[in-house]
Structure formats: C-alpha cells, structure tokens
Design an enzyme around this catalytic site. Structure first.
Site, PDB file in Angstrom:
ATOM      1  N   HIS A 288      -2.062  -5.373   3.254  1.00  0.00           N
ATOM      2  CA  HIS A 288      -2.895  -5.729   4.090  1.00  0.00           C
ATOM      3  C   HIS A 288      -3.888  -4.529   4.789  1.00  0.00           C
ATOM      4  O   HIS A 288      -3.587  -3.365   4.719  1.00  0.00           O
ATOM      5  CB  HIS A 288      -2.237  -6.288   5.378  1.00  0.00           C
ATOM      6  CG  HIS A 288      -1.425  -5.374   6.145  1.00  0.00           C
ATOM      7  ND1 HIS A 288      -1.630  -4.237   6.818  1.00  0.00           N
ATOM      8  CD2 HIS A 288      -0.072  -5.241   5.954  1.00  0.00           C
ATOM      9  CE1 HIS A 288      -0.806  -3.471   7.246  1.00  0.00           C
ATOM     10  NE2 HIS A 288       0.221  -4.150   6.694  1.00  0.00           N
ATOM     11  N   GLU A 290      -5.623  -2.277   7.547  1.00  0.00           N
ATOM     12  CA  GLU A 290      -5.034  -1.366   8.563  1.00  0.00           C
ATOM     13  C   GLU A 290      -4.599  -2.065   9.795  1.00  0.00           C
ATOM     14  O   GLU A 290      -5.331  -3.123  10.231  1.00  0.00           O
ATOM     15  CB  GLU A 290      -6.043  -0.142   9.046  1.00  0.00           C
ATOM     16  CG  GLU A 290      -5.441   0.623  10.193  1.00  0.00           C
ATOM     17  CD  GLU A 290      -6.191   1.512  10.940  1.00  0.00           C
ATOM     18  OE1 GLU A 290      -6.096   2.714  10.597  1.00  0.00           O
ATOM     19  OE2 GLU A 290      -7.076   1.138  11.492  1.00  0.00           O
ATOM     20  N   ARG A 339      -0.946 -10.042   9.898  1.00  0.00           N
ATOM     21  CA  ARG A 339      -1.687  -8.835   9.348  1.00  0.00           C
ATOM     22  C   ARG A 339      -1.761  -9.111   7.656  1.00  0.00           C
ATOM     23  O   ARG A 339      -2.903  -9.073   7.406  1.00  0.00           O
ATOM     24  CB  ARG A 339      -1.044  -7.645   9.631  1.00  0.00           C
ATOM     25  CG  ARG A 339       0.229  -7.291   9.237  1.00  0.00           C
ATOM     26  CD  ARG A 339       0.484  -5.938   9.694  1.00  0.00           C
ATOM     27  NE  ARG A 339       1.811  -5.381   9.315  1.00  0.00           N
ATOM     28  CZ  ARG A 339       2.964  -5.676   9.947  1.00  0.00           C
ATOM     29  NH1 ARG A 339       3.137  -6.379  10.672  1.00  0.00           N
ATOM     30  NH2 ARG A 339       4.142  -5.157   9.451  1.00  0.00           N
ATOM     31  N   GLU A 366       7.367  -7.540   5.519  1.00  0.00           N
ATOM     32  CA  GLU A 366       7.320  -6.118   5.270  1.00  0.00           C
ATOM     33  C   GLU A 366       8.970  -5.910   5.389  1.00  0.00           C
ATOM     34  O   GLU A 366       9.617  -6.760   5.786  1.00  0.00           O
ATOM     35  CB  GLU A 366       6.836  -5.161   6.286  1.00  0.00           C
ATOM     36  CG  GLU A 366       6.935  -3.713   6.520  1.00  0.00           C
ATOM     37  CD  GLU A 366       6.516  -3.018   5.171  1.00  0.00           C
ATOM     38  OE1 GLU A 366       7.224  -3.571   4.067  1.00  0.00           O
ATOM     39  OE2 GLU A 366       5.882  -2.075   5.050  1.00  0.00           O
ATOM     40  N   ARG A 367       9.282  -4.511   4.781  1.00  0.00           N
ATOM     41  CA  ARG A 367      10.487  -4.054   5.248  1.00  0.00           C
ATOM     42  C   ARG A 367      11.164  -4.056   6.645  1.00  0.00           C
ATOM     43  O   ARG A 367      10.192  -3.721   7.229  1.00  0.00           O
ATOM     44  CB  ARG A 367      10.786  -2.631   4.388  1.00  0.00           C
ATOM     45  CG  ARG A 367      12.187  -2.102   4.888  1.00  0.00           C
ATOM     46  CD  ARG A 367      11.755  -0.492   4.351  1.00  0.00           C
ATOM     47  NE  ARG A 367      13.128   0.134   4.744  1.00  0.00           N
ATOM     48  CZ  ARG A 367      13.360   1.289   4.627  1.00  0.00           C
ATOM     49  NH1 ARG A 367      12.433   1.986   4.095  1.00  0.00           N
ATOM     50  NH2 ARG A 367      14.469   2.013   4.806  1.00  0.00           N
ATOM     51  N   ARG A 377       6.236   7.790  13.992  1.00  0.00           N
ATOM     52  CA  ARG A 377       6.554   8.571  12.920  1.00  0.00           C
ATOM     53  C   ARG A 377       6.571   9.867  12.879  1.00  0.00           C
ATOM     54  O   ARG A 377       7.684  10.657  12.697  1.00  0.00           O
ATOM     55  CB  ARG A 377       6.012   8.089  11.310  1.00  0.00           C
ATOM     56  CG  ARG A 377       6.123   6.807  10.927  1.00  0.00           C
ATOM     57  CD  ARG A 377       5.381   6.372   9.641  1.00  0.00           C
ATOM     58  NE  ARG A 377       5.254   5.031   9.256  1.00  0.00           N
ATOM     59  CZ  ARG A 377       4.621   4.211   9.686  1.00  0.00           C
ATOM     60  NH1 ARG A 377       3.665   4.646  10.657  1.00  0.00           N
ATOM     61  NH2 ARG A 377       4.481   3.080   9.383  1.00  0.00           N
ATOM     62  N   HIS A 465       2.738  -6.345   1.983  1.00  0.00           N
ATOM     63  CA  HIS A 465       2.795  -5.095   2.957  1.00  0.00           C
ATOM     64  C   HIS A 465       3.341  -3.914   1.869  1.00  0.00           C
ATOM     65  O   HIS A 465       3.679  -3.974   0.729  1.00  0.00           O
ATOM     66  CB  HIS A 465       3.843  -5.369   3.898  1.00  0.00           C
ATOM     67  CG  HIS A 465       3.870  -6.454   4.801  1.00  0.00           C
ATOM     68  ND1 HIS A 465       3.149  -6.427   5.850  1.00  0.00           N
ATOM     69  CD2 HIS A 465       4.025  -7.890   4.642  1.00  0.00           C
ATOM     70  CE1 HIS A 465       3.036  -7.728   6.603  1.00  0.00           C
ATOM     71  NE2 HIS A 465       3.338  -8.604   5.491  1.00  0.00           N
TER      72      HIS A 465
END
Ligand SMILES: O=C(OP(=O)(O)O)[C@H](O)COP(=O)(O)O
Length: 536
Positions: A288, A290, A339, A366-367, A377, A465
């Site tokens: 997807h 951002e 998203r 997504e995971r 992060r 994703h």
C-alpha cells in the site's frame, strides 16, 4: 531561551494559519459573488471545525492512554496497584450491568469473566459487550454531528444587502481564523501526546525486560566467504559468525545451499532458461501507499492507520502508471486493513476500473508485530542496536514477544468488529508472527482462493503489505530463508510477476516505475531501522 522558543512557535502558528486561509478580498465583488464567497467560507469552517473536533477526541483518548501507561510503569516498577475486587456476580447481574450504562463503567470485565465458568455464558457476555460498544460508537457519532451543527449553524443568506453580505463574509472569515487556531493548538497537543505515548511504550518495553534472544540461524557458509567477511569483503549483514564458525568444520563444507530460484537460474548461465518457459499469467503485488505510521517510523502492523497525503499520491501515481502501461485487472485482493483497501480503491480509480471486484481477507494482513506494535524503529535501534532491529524486522523465523492485554493497542485491535468476520475464531488470531508464520496463514488462502482465479485467466492485483507481500514472494520465487532478509518492498510500487502455467516465475520480478526513485525508496525503508533518524 524559553521566551525565544515561545515567540518562534507563535510565529510558526501565525504563518501556518495565514497560509491556510489568506486575507479576505471583497473589493469589486457582486451580490452573487459575495453570496458564493459566504458559502465557500461557511464550508471551510465546517471542514476545519470537523478536523478540530476529531483531534479533540484524539487528545482525550491519548490522555487516557497516557494515564494507563503511567499506571503500568508504576506497576512494573514494583509499586502495587490496589488489586481489583473480584465480585462474584451471576450472569444475569452482569448482563443487567451491561445494559445499564450507568453501571457499565463500574463493571470489571476481566475479573468477572473469570468467574463465569460456562462457555455459553461468556459468549453471551461478549456479545452484549459488542452490542454496547456499537451503541456507544453510534452515540458518539450523533454527539459529533450535534456539536458540529451547534457550532456552525446553517447559513441564511436570503434578503441580505451587499453591505450585510460583506459583514457576513468578514465574520465568517474571522471565525475560520478562530477555529483554525484552535485546530492548530490541538494538533500540536496530539503530536506531543503521540510522542509521550511512544516514549512511555518504549519505557514499558524496557521494563518488561529484554526480548527473548532469537535463535541464531545456522547458515552454512564457506570458509572463504567467512574469511572474506572478516577481512571486510562485502557479505550479507545477516551472517552470524559465531554460529558459522561452529558449522564450518571442513573445507568441503564450501557448498552453499541454493534454494533461491534466481541463484539456480544464474547457475544455469543467466537468463537462458527463462525463454524456454512461456509467461502465461501476470500477477501484481503492491505494498500500500505510505501510511500515517510509515511516516512516523512506527511498527504499524495490525493497527488500522489510513494513508498519509503522500500515500494517497503514491497510490494514485501507481494507478496512473499501470493505466499508461495498458494493464487491466479482473480481480483485486486486499487485507482487511484500511491502508491496503484505500490503496486498491485509489489505484482502480486512477485506472478508471472502479468496477473491478475487491475481495478482502485478514490472511493478507500485515505481519503481526506483537508487542513491538506502535514503537519507533529508530528508537528501538538506539536502545537495542541496529542489528537486533534488523533481525526482528527481516529474519524469517523470529517471532517477537506477543501482544497482551496491557498493550496500548490491544483493545483497539481485538475489539474491532472486523476480527469477528474472519475464518478463525478471534481468540485464535495471532498475537505475534514471524514472517514464516505470516506465510503459514497466508498460503491456505493463496492456494484455495487466489490461485484458482489466476488459473482461470484473471489478472489479479494483490494490494497488501510489506511483509505479507514478502512472504508471498518468498513462496513464489523460492527465496531461501536467509536471502529473504534482503528483500525490501517500498510503498506504492507495483511488483509485476510473470508466471508459467504452474505459477512459477519465468523472469525476475519487475518493480515498475522510475528505477532510481525505486532504489531510493527501498533504501529509505531499510534505513528506517537505523538509530540516526527518528522519522521519515
Ligand atoms: O505495518 C507495517 O508494514 P506496512 O506499512 O506494509 O503495512 C510494518 O510496520 C512494516 O514494518 P517493517 O518494514 O519494519 O517490517
């Protein structure tokens, strides 16, 4: 210094507010034009006021979250929270409490649920709670509409003279400024709160102790390659020397396991084997555009964030590119996260193919990043080192610690109605996943639902994703557990796979678009795990 900072902030605010709504120009306007101007200004107040209202709600929600997180930190530091009173209640009492909103706030779900032994009673309670939540949502919606209508009453223009209209324009213009200034202040508070939540989450993560050390993957690698690595030659970052030294016993062990189909192809002298197999199907994978949290560099995962402004543009550009290149879709698959759905819609709209069916499944989600969800992060890299963050993000079979009920986003995820529609019971949905586990839940869907469509000749777009697409690529291209770590997908870039009749790739995947920009976008995603930067 503080005064100077406050002055600077004030100027910045004035600059932003003035830039959004430039000074009023009424000279020479006719009655009709003044009426149109009034309508336009009135509409703008509505828009700004709605944004202001929504942000205010977010501030209230964030304040509660900050309180909860602070409480959690106190608990983790060892100061005991007064234990919850476990009141033994009958199911009927509890149902009564849930239907009576004044008692609802006092009900202690967790404690009470434990006292309810029978499964059907629990189910009944959960259903009631779901109904209550739905009702609360409806009430909030009505309250929002009522408040907004009160604040900006309907416009009455009939019978107004030119002078009246000019006065009204001035009044409305002034009102926009007032509301926009309020919106600006609340926006600043949201940003501040978000930062605080992030810091508190990080603190909690720290307090909960170090994450389970992921088992090191024993990669068989030749002694030459290891010497090369020690002497500074370019090797994959994922190489684990300690594990490798133990595995390298003899020089004969130079043989590297080759499971990546591209390596096999190279071994068979380049691309010659591709031409022997016909391209029968085209499949498009798309991460997807951002999302809001991609921008903030936070692990988003199962939190349902919408696309950022740039993300919307990326999805539209992707659709325009696919249209220019003449592609046509018959079917689109998405996850059940907004998203990916929003991206699919924008792509189809830009292609003029809005009618194409869109099928959604949680199996393309997504995971699930477990307790890492919501964390930044770069800050994690600062705390735990970049290598570790890379392991968490890119290793194939490391599962992060699971999300639990104390996690700030637990309820937002698991109370969401969409997760009652899945083909597995809510309590069996993942609480954390490695990439391997993503593939395990995705494959049955791929085999049973997507493959038959492709084999029926339908051109399929999978709008999903970063990690659900990586898992699928690993499967389709036969990428090894080690090599998958270096596959990175940027947002909004379509990946074209050409497959033979057995759905095996007949040529390397193509990332469509400007290659220099794509490389820069890949690097940006990789750099998200570096300690230096905090947001993109
Ligand atoms: O939500 C996420 O991916 P998405 O933006 O593709 O949905 C993950 O947080 C991606 O994180 P990663 O790139 O560190 O694997």
């Amino acid at each position: 210094m503080l005064v100077a900072e406050a002055e600077e902030k004030k100027h910045e605010k004035e600059r932003v507010v003035n830039a959004s709504f430039p000074p009023l120009k009424m000279a020479g306007l006719s009655v009709q034009e003044l009426q149109d101007l009034c309508k336009d200004l009135h509409r703008k107040i509505d828009v700004v006021d709605e944004a202001r209202y929504d942000m205010q709600i977010k501030v209230a929600k964030n304040d509660t979250e900050i309180q909860t997180l602070n409480q959690k930190i106190i608990e983790l530091k060892g100061v005991k929270r007064p234990s919850l009173k476990r009141v033994k209640k009958t199911t009927d009492d509890m149902l009564g409490a849930y239907t009576d909103t004044s008692k609802l706030m006092k009900a202690d779900f967790k404690a009470n649920l434990k006292t309810v032994k029978k499964e059907d009673e629990k189910t009944k309670l959960l259903k009631m709670a779901a109904v209550m939540l739905e009702k609360e949502k409806e009430e909030k919606k009505h309250e929002r509409e009522a408040t907004l209508n009160d604040k900006v009453p309907a416009l009455q223009l009939s019978g107004l003279s030119m002078q009246d209209l000019q006065a009204m324009c001035k009044e409305l213009h002034h009102k926009i400024d007032v509301v926009d200034e309020e919106r600006y202040d609340i926006d600043a508070k949201v940003t501040k709160n978000n930062k605080e939540i992030e810091n508190l989450s990080l603190k909690i993560f720290e307090l909960k102790g170090k994450m389970k050390r992921p088992a090191l993957k024993r990669v068989k690698i030749s002694a030459d390659a290891m010497l090369g690595a020690l002497l500074g030659a370019k090797v994959k970052e994922s190489v684990d020397f300690k594990a490798n030294l133990k595995t390298v016993k003899k020089e004969e062990e130079k043989k590297e396991e080759v499971t990546d189909w591209r390596k096999n192809v190279d071994a068979m002298s380049g691309f010659c084997c591709f031409v022997l197999r016909m391209s029968k199907y085209k499949l498009f994978l798309l991460r997807h555009g951002e999302g809001a949290w991609n921008k903030e560099n936070r692990f988003c995962s199962w939190v349902d964030q919408k696309l950022s402004e740039d993300g919307v543009k990326e999805a539209q550009d992707c659709g325009r590119l696919l249209k220019e290149q003449g592609y046509k879709f018959d079917l689109v698959f998405t996850s059940i996260l907004s998203r990916s759905i929003q991206t699919a819609w924008l792509v189809l709209e830009a292609m003029g193919q809005e009618w194409v069916p869109v099928v959604k499944s949680w199996r393309l989600n997504e995971r699930h990043y477990g307790s890492l969800i919501g964390l930044n992060r770069a800050e994690m890299a600062l705390q735990h080192g970049e290598e570790k963050v890379k392991l968490w993000r890119r290793s194939y079979d490391v599962t992060p610690p699971p999300i639990d009920e104390s996690h700030p986003y637990f309820l937002e995820i698991y109370n969401d109605r969409r997760y009652t529609t899945c083909d597995v019971a809510k309590e069996n949905l993942p609480r954390a996943e490695s990439l391997k586990e993503v593939l395990d839940r995705l494959l049955p869907y791929w085999d049973s639902t997507v493959v038959p469509e492709i084999k029926n000749g339908r051109t399929v777009l999978i709008s999903a994703h970063g990690n659900s697409c990586r898992a699928l690529l690993k499967h389709l291209e036969g990428i090894s557990d080690v090599d998958i770590a270096s596959v990175t997908l940027p947002t909004g870039i379509p990946v074209l796979l050409e497959l033979d009749e057995n759905l095996k790739p007949v040529k390397p995947r193509q990332l469509l678009g400007d290659q220099a920009k794509i490389q820069a976008a890949i690097k940006k995603v990789e750099d998200q795990g570096k300690a230096k930067q905090t947001a993109t």
